[in-house]
Design an enzyme around this catalytic site. Structure first.
Site, PDB file in Angstrom:
ATOM      1  N   GLY A  50      -5.041   3.610  -7.801  1.00  0.00           N
ATOM      2  CA  GLY A  50      -5.241   3.898  -9.226  1.00  0.00           C
ATOM      3  C   GLY A  50      -4.341   4.991  -9.765  1.00  0.00           C
ATOM      4  O   GLY A  50      -4.436   5.370 -10.933  1.00  0.00           O
TER       5      GLY A  50
ATOM      6  N   ASP B  64       0.831  -1.203   0.000  1.00  0.00           N
ATOM      7  CA  ASP B  64       0.000   0.000   0.000  1.00  0.00           C
ATOM      8  C   ASP B  64       0.874   1.265   0.000  1.00  0.00           C
ATOM      9  O   ASP B  64       1.658   1.485   0.930  1.00  0.00           O
ATOM     10  CB  ASP B  64      -0.865  -0.083   1.269  1.00  0.00           C
ATOM     11  CG  ASP B  64      -1.972   0.934   1.287  1.00  0.00           C
ATOM     12  OD1 ASP B  64      -2.032   1.766   0.372  1.00  0.00           O
ATOM     13  OD2 ASP B  64      -2.772   0.893   2.241  1.00  0.00           O
TER      14      ASP B  64
ATOM     15  N   ASP C 117     -10.357   4.353  -1.255  1.00  0.00           N
ATOM     16  CA  ASP C 117     -11.038   3.354  -0.424  1.00  0.00           C
ATOM     17  C   ASP C 117     -12.551   3.349  -0.617  1.00  0.00           C
ATOM     18  O   ASP C 117     -13.174   4.385  -0.825  1.00  0.00           O
ATOM     19  CB  ASP C 117     -10.754   3.628   1.054  1.00  0.00           C
ATOM     20  CG  ASP C 117      -9.314   3.292   1.414  1.00  0.00           C
ATOM     21  OD1 ASP C 117      -8.493   3.095   0.492  1.00  0.00           O
ATOM     22  OD2 ASP C 117      -9.021   3.230   2.615  1.00  0.00           O
TER      23      ASP C 117
ATOM     24  N   GLU D 126      -2.365   1.406  -4.704  1.00  0.00           N
ATOM     25  CA  GLU D 126      -1.928   2.805  -4.783  1.00  0.00           C
ATOM     26  C   GLU D 126      -3.042   3.657  -5.366  1.00  0.00           C
ATOM     27  O   GLU D 126      -2.800   4.709  -5.918  1.00  0.00           O
ATOM     28  CB  GLU D 126      -0.579   2.956  -5.498  1.00  0.00           C
ATOM     29  CG  GLU D 126      -0.426   2.187  -6.798  1.00  0.00           C
ATOM     30  CD  GLU D 126      -1.025   2.931  -7.960  1.00  0.00           C
ATOM     31  OE1 GLU D 126      -2.269   2.906  -8.092  1.00  0.00           O
ATOM     32  OE2 GLU D 126      -0.256   3.505  -8.757  1.00  0.00           O
TER      33      GLU D 126
HETATM   34  C1  GLA Z   1      -5.296   2.443   2.803  1.00  0.00           C
HETATM   35  C2  GLA Z   1      -5.850   1.308   1.945  1.00  0.00           C
HETATM   36  C3  GLA Z   1      -6.862   0.519   2.749  1.00  0.00           C
HETATM   37  C4  GLA Z   1      -6.212  -0.007   4.016  1.00  0.00           C
HETATM   38  C5  GLA Z   1      -5.605   1.127   4.811  1.00  0.00           C
HETATM   39  C6  GLA Z   1      -4.763   0.623   5.966  1.00  0.00           C
HETATM   40  O1  GLA Z   1      -6.287   3.386   3.082  1.00  0.00           O
HETATM   41  O2  GLA Z   1      -6.403   1.789   0.766  1.00  0.00           O
HETATM   42  O3  GLA Z   1      -7.396  -0.539   1.975  1.00  0.00           O
HETATM   43  O4  GLA Z   1      -5.258  -0.969   3.673  1.00  0.00           O
HETATM   44  O5  GLA Z   1      -4.774   1.938   4.015  1.00  0.00           O
HETATM   45  O6  GLA Z   1      -4.217   1.646   6.731  1.00  0.00           O
END
Ligand code: GLA
Length: 768
Positions: free
Chosen positions: A560, A517, A581, A558
């Site tokens: 997109g 991530d 998200d 990441e």
């Molecule tokens: C980002 C990701 C989520 C999750 C959080 C964890 O926001 O997009 O899916 O993994 O981090 O902190």
């Protein structure tokens, strides 16, 4: 700070107040505060004072965030002020004469409220007279962005100037992103008796009975003085026939402090219905109302008979540990046998778990047979020992949408057990993925790594290797999470400058899947959308994973950026998030799910677009769980769309709290077969009319799956022309959710689809 902002967005999802509507019916009984606000960016204690001259301040609307009113992207302090006369006629006309309420709408993120220079409240809590203001209100852990602010003062409170000018000054602190007072429904009114009524109704939560669904609603009179009388009006609407099925009124009678519970029964129906509850109390100027979809189960119950379920194709690399639990549903015990297994693989005949190591590359057709006391079933599974993992989109569970950073080893362990206990593994759900929150926090006094550089777990994860072993013992797969940055999104230790070492550590723990991530790697970048900057860190971990002696599915996260779908596969990615998200509202799910067309050409076996995890069941992003805010229709849409998109299917709910409706959504093997289809074609929009969209997915057997989605807020009758799907001479149509063949269609498919609902069919081409 990014971490804080991230938290804020996640917490946006936690509140469930959207289901509630208090409808003010005010006329003369309120002083509206919808217009006349002054605004100033910055912070000074003088701004609270009534005699402060705000004439040069800007005017601002309070029905939208400040960002689109000339203050883009402002984080920090700002002030709102308004001058208003509070007439004593308010008191005279009111039924309850004790207190005056300042309804200040929703404020993003925090607020401190002054009346005539005196602090009267902060963050939705009243403060006693003479309270001394501090800045602590601005440093709370959870944003109150979605909470309507309400401050009540006794009518005798000297801070109120009756029949004279009052100055309300609101000091707002915003973490970042959208900010300010934005809901628009601001007013001053005497307390209404309805404000003493507490209604507990758990939106969307129903209990299954033999003939339908049961719902409890609880009313509590929170006042110590006032009795309450009124009614609850309940109506049930058939969303397909568009008529009222039921309408009834129930008396509400509550002495001070009393509780009244009502229980309602709803018949199981074969399609969408909505129940609406409207509460009206005597002497109240307001109504309380909420509406919810009544669950309806489309998929017939599974018989005890056996079925061998998808995925029917599975890829592994030669010489690496092999583990695959054959998804078989039906009454257990059952006995498995297999023909054509590659050398090096053995089958556990009781559980259908294949284990071992295959040295020889090739495609192995394995005929699996399973028997129980009701009969037997056989199916051919294709094992491809080569270079490609994730020949079908990964399916399983991930801790984030339910536990957030409150994830623990025990909770992950429980999820793994639940996959088996509730027979989800029998339908192909196999990954058990730990998301963020297992590492040492970056701001801890404890180092994030051992002296030899090895990444350490925090106290919530005492033994990762043991966790991996126990997941594997169930025939399931173990996933983990990290970041290319020095810190993860949650502020925990990331893999920056330790990529190879971490890949080796993960392999030693038995990890089968890594979600990687971007998070704080962004702090090291100049342009977060530049592929030239994004590719190196992802390629680096991609190589590190290739170099370990285990298969680790690589999930790029990441959001997109830099059109990841164009280069994700090149750096070894098996899947990549295409957006930010997800959370459990229709708007968010639809925004993500219905914008995937541009990514469609890039999906295929071994490399998938990831529109983020599922948002059904009990969710929470932390310790406080709530039931998904998607209606039943929206949930059918969510699962149908993700299946058509060949999306990874990662449950994000509490698996120990699965209700009948959610279970039905995730154990229909024909839906899963669409997602797991070996062709790996990602559906795209082929037709649109009146906000109804058709998505078409080509399937490996030559059949087609078509989803007709109603994005409108009304029911729509549609006629989908089959020529759009290339069908000229008629076709057999199968309703996939109901698992029924509905007959032959010549030129079109007609359907009545409720708002936000779906009609998902398979078009079965005649066998040649
Ligand atoms: C980002 C990701 C989520 C999750 C959080 C964890 O926001 O997009 O899916 O993994 O981090 O902190």
């Amino acid at each position: 700070m990014q971490f804080v902002q991230n938290q804020k967005y996640l917490l946006h999802t936690v509140f469930i107040v959207l289901f509630t509507a208090i409808l003010p019916l005010f006329g003369q009984s309120a002083v509206p505060l919808t217009q006349g606000w002054k605004f100033h960016w910055g912070d000074s204690a003088r701004f609270a004072q009534p005699d402060y001259n705000d004439a040069t301040w800007d005017t601002i609307a309070v029905n939208r965030w400040w960002n689109d009113q000339g203050y883009p992207k402002k984080a920090g302090f700002a002030w709102y002020r308004i001058h208003v006369v509070i007439p004593s006629t308010l008191k005279q006309s009111a039924y309850l004469k004790d207190s005056l309420v300042f309804h200040l709408g929703k404020i993003d993120d925090f607020d401190q409220v002054y009346l005539n220079g005196h602090l009267i409240g902060e963050n939705n809590h009243a403060v006693p007279p003479n309270a001394v203001p501090t800045d602590t209100f601005a440093s709370r852990k959870h944003s109150l962005w979605d909470v309507p602010r309400r401050y009540a003062l006794a009518v005798t409170d000297p801070r109120i100037h009756w029949d004279a000018e009052n100055v309300i000054a609101i000091r707002v602190y915003n973490w970042g992103g959208p900010g300010g007072i934005y809901s628009g429904d601001l007013r001053i009114a005497m307390a209404d008796i309805l404000e003493y009524l507490q209604v507990t109704y758990n939106p969307g939560v129903f209990q299954k009975t033999a003939s339908g669904w049961e719902k409890q609603v609880m009313f509590r009179n929170r006042s110590r003085k006032y009795p309450m009388q009124g009614t609850l009006r309940l109506t049930v609407q058939d969303n397909v026939a568009e008529k009222t099925l039921r309408s009834e009124t129930h008396p509400i009678e509550l002495a001070p402090g009393d509780v009244q519970e009502m229980q309602f029964r709803f018949r199981e129906r074969s399609h969408s219905t909505t129940v609406r509850y409207v509460v009206q109390l005597e002497h109240s100027q307001q109504q309380f109302q909420f509406a919810e979809g009544i669950p309806y189960i489309l998929t017939p119950p599974h018989s005890q008979a056996l079925a061998l379920n998808p995925p029917y194709v599975y890829g592994q690399r030669p010489g690496h540990p092999f583990i695959f639990r054959i998804p078989a549903s039906g009454a257990r015990p059952m006995a498995f046998s297999a023909h054509g297994l590659p050398p090096g693989i053995s089958l556990d005949a009781r559980n259908g778990i294949l284990r071992g190591k295959v040295l020889q590359r090739g495609t192995y057709r394995v005929r699996v047979t399973v028997r129980n006391r009701y009969g037997s079933a056989s199916h051919t599974y294709r094992l491809v020992i080569g270079d490609t993992l994730a020949l079908t989109p990964p399916m399983g569970w991930n801790s984030w949408n339910v536990w957030g950073l409150a994830v623990t080893q025990d909770r992950v362990q429980a999820a793994a057990r639940a996959l088996v206990k509730y027979h989800l593994a029998d339908f192909g759900w196999q990954f058990v993925n730990v998301d963020d929150g297992w590492e040492i926090p970056g701001n801890s006094t404890q180092p994030g790594r051992a002296p030899n550089g090895e990444i350490l777990t925090n106290a919530k994860f005492p033994d990762m290797k043991a966790l991996g072993d126990s997941i594997h013992a169930l025939g399931l797969k173990f996933g983990i999470y990290s970041s290319p940055g020095p810190l993860t999104c949650g502020g925990y230790t990331g893999s920056y400058q330790h990529e190879d070492q971490d890949a080796r550590t993960f392999a030693r723990w038995g990890v089968d899947y890594l979600k990687y991530d971007l998070c704080h790697y962004r702090d090291l970048m100049k342009d977060v959308n530049d592929p030239a900057e994004l590719i190196p860190p992802y390629a680096r971990m991609g190589r590190a994973l290739r170099d370990v002696s285990r298969d680790i599915v690589y999930s790029i996260c990441e959001y997109g950026n830099g059109k990841v779908w164009e280069w994700g596969a090149r750096v070894g990615g098996n899947l990549w998030r295409t957006t930010g998200d997800i959370w459990d509202t229709w708007e968010r799910m639809a925004e993500i799910g219905f914008q995937q067309d541009k990514t469609a050409p890039y999906a295929g076996p071994g490399h998938w677009n990831d529109p983020d995890m599922l948002i059904i069941g009990w969710l929470g992003w932390g310790n406080n769980l709530h039931y998904t805010r998607l209606t039943p229709d929206e949930q059918y849409t969510h699962i149908s769309l993700w299946a058509l998109l060949s999306a990874p299917l990662l449950l994000g709910c509490d698996l120990e709290r699965l209700d009948a409706f959610t279970l039905n959504l995730i154990t229909n093997p024909e839906i899963i077969a669409i997602d797991q289809d070996a062709l790996g074609y990602q559906a795209r929009t082929v037709w649109e009319q009146d906000s109804v969209r058709a998505y078409l997915k080509k399937l490996a057997d030559g059949n087609l799956a078509v989803g007709l989605f109603n994005l409108a807020s009304q029911t729509r009758k549609v006629v989908f022309p089959l020529r759009v799907a290339g069908i000229q001479q008629g076709v057999e149509v199968r309703d996939v959710w109901r698992r029924q063949t509905v007959g032959r269609a010549q030129q079109e498919i007609s359907a009545t689809i409720p708002s936000h609902g779906v009609y998902l069919v398979k078009l079965l081409k005649a066998r040649k």
